[in-house]
Design an enzyme around this catalytic site. Structure first.
Site, short mmCIF file in Angstrom:
data_model
loop_
_atom_site.label_atom_id
_atom_site.label_comp_id
_atom_site.label_asym_id
_atom_site.label_seq_id
_atom_site.Cartn_x
_atom_site.Cartn_y
_atom_site.Cartn_z
N SER A 28 108.80 -10.22 -5.12
CA SER A 28 109.10 -11.24 -4.12
C SER A 28 109.86 -10.66 -2.93
O SER A 28 109.46 -10.83 -1.78
CB SER A 28 109.92 -12.37 -4.78
OG SER A 28 110.36 -13.29 -3.80
N ARG A 49 104.86 2.28 -9.58
CA ARG A 49 104.16 3.04 -10.62
C ARG A 49 102.66 2.86 -10.40
O ARG A 49 102.18 1.73 -10.32
CB ARG A 49 104.58 2.53 -12.00
CG ARG A 49 103.89 3.22 -13.17
CD ARG A 49 104.51 2.76 -14.48
NE ARG A 49 104.60 1.31 -14.58
CZ ARG A 49 103.59 0.52 -14.90
NH1 ARG A 49 102.40 1.03 -15.18
NH2 ARG A 49 103.78 -0.78 -14.99
N SER A 52 100.29 -0.14 -11.39
CA SER A 52 101.08 -1.34 -11.65
C SER A 52 100.43 -2.54 -10.98
O SER A 52 99.54 -2.40 -10.12
CB SER A 52 102.51 -1.16 -11.13
OG SER A 52 102.51 -1.07 -9.72
N HIS A 114 121.26 -6.95 -4.10
CA HIS A 114 122.19 -7.65 -4.99
C HIS A 114 123.16 -6.59 -5.51
O HIS A 114 122.76 -5.44 -5.75
CB HIS A 114 121.43 -8.31 -6.14
CG HIS A 114 122.30 -9.02 -7.14
ND1 HIS A 114 123.41 -9.75 -6.78
CD2 HIS A 114 122.20 -9.13 -8.49
CE1 HIS A 114 123.96 -10.27 -7.88
NE2 HIS A 114 123.25 -9.90 -8.92
N GLU A 201 124.66 -19.21 -10.04
CA GLU A 201 123.50 -19.34 -10.92
C GLU A 201 123.88 -20.00 -12.24
O GLU A 201 123.18 -20.89 -12.74
CB GLU A 201 122.91 -17.96 -11.21
CG GLU A 201 122.24 -17.31 -10.01
CD GLU A 201 121.92 -15.84 -10.24
OE1 GLU A 201 121.22 -15.25 -9.41
OE2 GLU A 201 122.38 -15.27 -11.26
N GLU A 233 114.34 -40.76 -13.43
CA GLU A 233 115.69 -41.04 -12.94
C GLU A 233 116.65 -39.87 -13.04
O GLU A 233 117.69 -39.86 -12.36
CB GLU A 233 116.27 -42.26 -13.67
CG GLU A 233 115.46 -43.53 -13.51
CD GLU A 233 115.24 -43.92 -12.05
OE1 GLU A 233 116.08 -43.55 -11.19
OE2 GLU A 233 114.24 -44.59 -11.75
N SER A 258 121.41 -45.74 -1.03
CA SER A 258 121.89 -47.12 -1.03
C SER A 258 123.40 -47.18 -1.25
O SER A 258 124.01 -46.23 -1.77
CB SER A 258 121.20 -47.92 -2.13
OG SER A 258 121.64 -47.47 -3.41
#
Length: 339
Positions: A28, A49, A52, A114, A201, A233, A258
């Protein structure tokens, strides 16, 4: 202290001139990073690889872009002046030590999207390279689609190691080449990004939300209400509320619902998220901060053959929850979800 923000006007794409960016992985984030960089004029090699699942996909893009090549991981790591690791956290250290570390020579840049492996020291780069993070705050398909529309996804950047004295400038240039400078680039640290990401997370986005939805569903079903009504719901309408918050904030969401719903929000929210719940969150954060979670996760993922035992058992049990059966049937009635 306010977080620092940067835009394209603060970035110098010339920092990438004459450099090759090796993107390790083509999932991704990998496909979005490599394709955006290449179309911004950066020389890109993708490390995979051979044979892959993503090799053919990457070669297809390479056939349309002369400054984009596909190589074995070791070849890419050797060729790259900047090596971006875009592989799963649990595989990253092994791939790095086996196929990348031998080629991290003086003055190169090791990059991540990350901070997990640097923060928890499963990867300890040599002292004579720069270590940076460039982390778009969106999935790869959005990073790519926004770039193609002339827009961008906000991005985090940080520097862990600044051997050359130019690590931050390189990180900003890389983020700008992704399109992030069009939206905004925020400066953080590996520690802050890693710990807040894992906490979000676990306590809210995945662990918190899934458990809240399932608990609400179970409460209604146990009280004798139809599972279909319980699903609508507690699960189906979650997207409506989250979309309103995501687009314009909590106040806008409360103005859109509401008065009955808003009154119930104020009356009930703190009865569900109690002081005990908040202490649970604080304990989750402590286990992220002290490395307990990382150690447990890596031990689980290192079981023979990868994802094993407890992880797979939990995955199977969650997939068999009644809300999944009811949800699948009801989603089948919603043509717009099939697009």
């Amino acid at each position: 202290m306010a977080i620092k923000k940067y835009y394209d006007s603060d970035c110098n794409l010339g920092m990438l001139d004459g450099k090759t960016v090796a993107v390790i992985g083509f999932g991704s984030q990998g496909h979005a990073h490599s394709e955006n960089l290449a179309e911004s004029g950066v020389n890109v090699v993708v490390g995979l690889r051979r044979g892959s699942a993503h090799w053919a996909q990457a070669e297809e893009f390479a056939s349309t872009c002369p400054n984009f090549k596909v190589m074995e991981v070791e070849e890419a790591a050797k060729a790259g002046d900047i090596v971006m690791m875009l592989v799963p956290d649990e595989l990253c250290a092994d791939i790095y030590h086996r196929s990348v570390a031998p080629y991290m020579t003086e003055g190169k840049t090791l990059a991540f999207a990350h901070g997990f492996n640097i923060h928890y020291k499963t990867i300890m780069p040599p002292a004579d390279v720069d270590v940076i993070m460039v982390a778009p705050k969106g999935p790869g398909q959005t990073v790519r689609s926004q770039y193609l529309e002339g827009k961008g996804v906000p991005c985090l950047v940080c520097v862990e190691q600044n051997y050359t004295g130019k690590a931050k400038e390189v990180a900003l240039a890389y983020a700008s080449a992704l399109g992030a400078g069009r939206a905004g680039i925020l400066e953080t640290t590996f520690k802050e990004e890693t710990e807040t990401d894992l906490f979000g997370e676990q306590a809210v986005l995945c662990g918190g939300v899934c458990e809240l939805i399932q608990a609400g569903f179970e409460t209604l079903v146990e009280a004798g209400y139809a599972p279909e009504m319980a699903y609508f719901e507690t699960c189906h309408e979650m997207k409506l509320i989250i979309d309103l918050i995501n687009q314009h904030g909590f106040t806008f969401m409360r103005d859109a619902i509401s008065n009955t719903a808003e009154y119930g929000d104020y009356r009930t929210g703190r009865r569900i998220i109690t002081q005990e719940s908040r202490e649970g969150m604080r304990q989750v954060l402590r286990e992220i901060q002290d490395g307990t979670f990382a150690s447990e996760f890596l031990t689980e993922m290192s079981a023979s053959g990868g994802r094993k035992t407890h992880f797979l058992a939990q995955h199977r049990m969650a997939a068999e929850h009644p809300i999944e059966k009811v949800g699948a049937e009801l989603r089948g009635m919603m043509s717009w979800l099939k697009k």
